[in-house]
Design a protein around this motif. Structure first.
Motif, PDB file in Angstrom:
ATOM      1  N   TRP A  81      17.155-109.058 -93.608  1.00  0.00           N
ATOM      2  CA  TRP A  81      16.106-109.782 -92.873  1.00  0.00           C
ATOM      3  C   TRP A  81      16.162-109.429 -91.388  1.00  0.00           C
ATOM      4  O   TRP A  81      15.135-109.153 -90.768  1.00  0.00           O
ATOM      5  CB  TRP A  81      16.260-111.302 -92.997  1.00  0.00           C
ATOM      6  CG  TRP A  81      16.415-111.847 -94.366  1.00  0.00           C
ATOM      7  CD1 TRP A  81      15.938-111.308 -95.527  1.00  0.00           C
ATOM      8  CD2 TRP A  81      17.120-113.047 -94.739  1.00  0.00           C
ATOM      9  NE1 TRP A  81      16.299-112.093 -96.591  1.00  0.00           N
ATOM     10  CE2 TRP A  81      17.015-113.152 -96.148  1.00  0.00           C
ATOM     11  CE3 TRP A  81      17.810-114.017 -94.031  1.00  0.00           C
ATOM     12  CZ2 TRP A  81      17.584-114.224 -96.846  1.00  0.00           C
ATOM     13  CZ3 TRP A  81      18.373-115.073 -94.723  1.00  0.00           C
ATOM     14  CH2 TRP A  81      18.260-115.171 -96.116  1.00  0.00           C
ATOM     15  N   ALA A  85      13.224-107.683 -89.293  1.00  0.00           N
ATOM     16  CA  ALA A  85      12.571-108.459 -88.229  1.00  0.00           C
ATOM     17  C   ALA A  85      12.788-107.810 -86.869  1.00  0.00           C
ATOM     18  O   ALA A  85      11.889-107.799 -86.021  1.00  0.00           O
ATOM     19  CB  ALA A  85      13.101-109.888 -88.227  1.00  0.00           C
ATOM     20  N   LEU A 102      15.064-117.467 -89.116  1.00  0.00           N
ATOM     21  CA  LEU A 102      14.696-116.549 -90.198  1.00  0.00           C
ATOM     22  C   LEU A 102      15.240-117.045 -91.533  1.00  0.00           C
ATOM     23  O   LEU A 102      14.562-116.971 -92.559  1.00  0.00           O
ATOM     24  CB  LEU A 102      15.235-115.151 -89.917  1.00  0.00           C
ATOM     25  CG  LEU A 102      14.573-114.325 -88.818  1.00  0.00           C
ATOM     26  CD1 LEU A 102      15.181-112.925 -88.812  1.00  0.00           C
ATOM     27  CD2 LEU A 102      13.070-114.239 -89.002  1.00  0.00           C
TER      28      LEU A 102
END
Length: 255
Positions: A81, A85, A102
């Motif tokens: 992630w 991101a 997140l």
């Protein structure tokens, strides 16, 4: 003639499959600390994957604890992630998000999903500190697209998929909502029928091995159960967990 494979046998059979998929050498030996009681097959497969990841192609022996493998795999997912991101500029700065946010965004997505991009943006508003934008919604969908979704994103009931396998999603959701009561309040209130069905199903599954924590999270949505009972999965373990979580006699699940 039939026989049951031991935990070690199941892990040993899965290790070379994961090693081949990742293109690395398999560990020479994997020892699994299973602890008392039975271990779900998915957890044993997760232990095999963790062993391959820990070995990092060295071929050395590895010892793993079945109790810790889901959290370790979530750690790998979180690095995924963060990298994704970061490349899109979604981290840091006045308009960025933290690793903790997140984590909550992925948990909310797994719990409630979304039937469209607009619904995904509204979902982000439930997460404290999240940036509720089409860019973040699209990032989440790119991470976890719906199963069997067409390229244009149309024609399906879900626009947003979920972290897989289910047990990883269940672990993440229960931990995040238990640690963060405000996130739980926002994610378990003002739900439509699709969201209610998805939340009850996930938490019902989670209650199989996280009974106390998942049962507490189920309570706010149980009054909505009658609206969605016909759509519940034909899964005895899920239905039993949901039924056990109901704190009062009810005819809703009788049929």
């Amino acid at each position: 003639m039939s026989w049951e494979l031991s935990n070690d046998d199941l892990v040993a059979s899965a290790v070379p499959v994961f090693a081949e998929a990742l293109g690395v050498e398999a560990p020479s030996r994997v020892v699994v600390d299973a602890g008392p009681g039975g271990v779900p097959v998915l957890d044993l497969h997760a232990a095999a994957l963790v062993a391959v990841l820990r070995s990092a192609g060295s071929g050395r022996p590895v010892r793993v604890s079945a109790a810790d493998v889901l959290d370790e795999l979530l750690g790998h997912e979180e690095r995924f992630w963060l990298g994704s991101a970061g490349r899109l500029g979604l981290l840091g700065g006045p308009g960025g998000m933290t690793a903790g946010v997140l984590r909550q965004v992925v948990a909310a997505g797994a719990l409630l999903g979304a039937a469209s991009r607009d619904e995904a943006v509204e979902l982000l508003r439930r997460v404290p500190g999240a940036v509720a934008s089409a860019a973040v919604a699209s990032w989440l969908r790119d991470l976890y697209p719906p199963e069997d979704s067409p390229p244009d994103g149309g024609g399906g009931a879900e626009w947003l998929g979920s972290l897989r396998p289910n047990r990883l999603a269940e672990r993440l959701v229960v931990v995040q909502l238990t640690m963060l009561p405000e996130l739980a309040r926002r994610c378990l209130s003002e739900l439509d029928e699709r969201q209610t069905l998805r939340a009850i199903t996930l938490l019902g599954r989670a209650a199989a091995d996280q009974q106390e924590a998942a049962g507490v999270l189920l309570e706010p949505v149980l009054p909505l159960l009658e609206r969605v009972v016909a759509g519940l999965p034909d899964d005895l373990a899920v239905l039993t967990a949901i039924s056990d979580a109901i704190p009062y006699p009810s005819a809703t699940l009788a049929e």
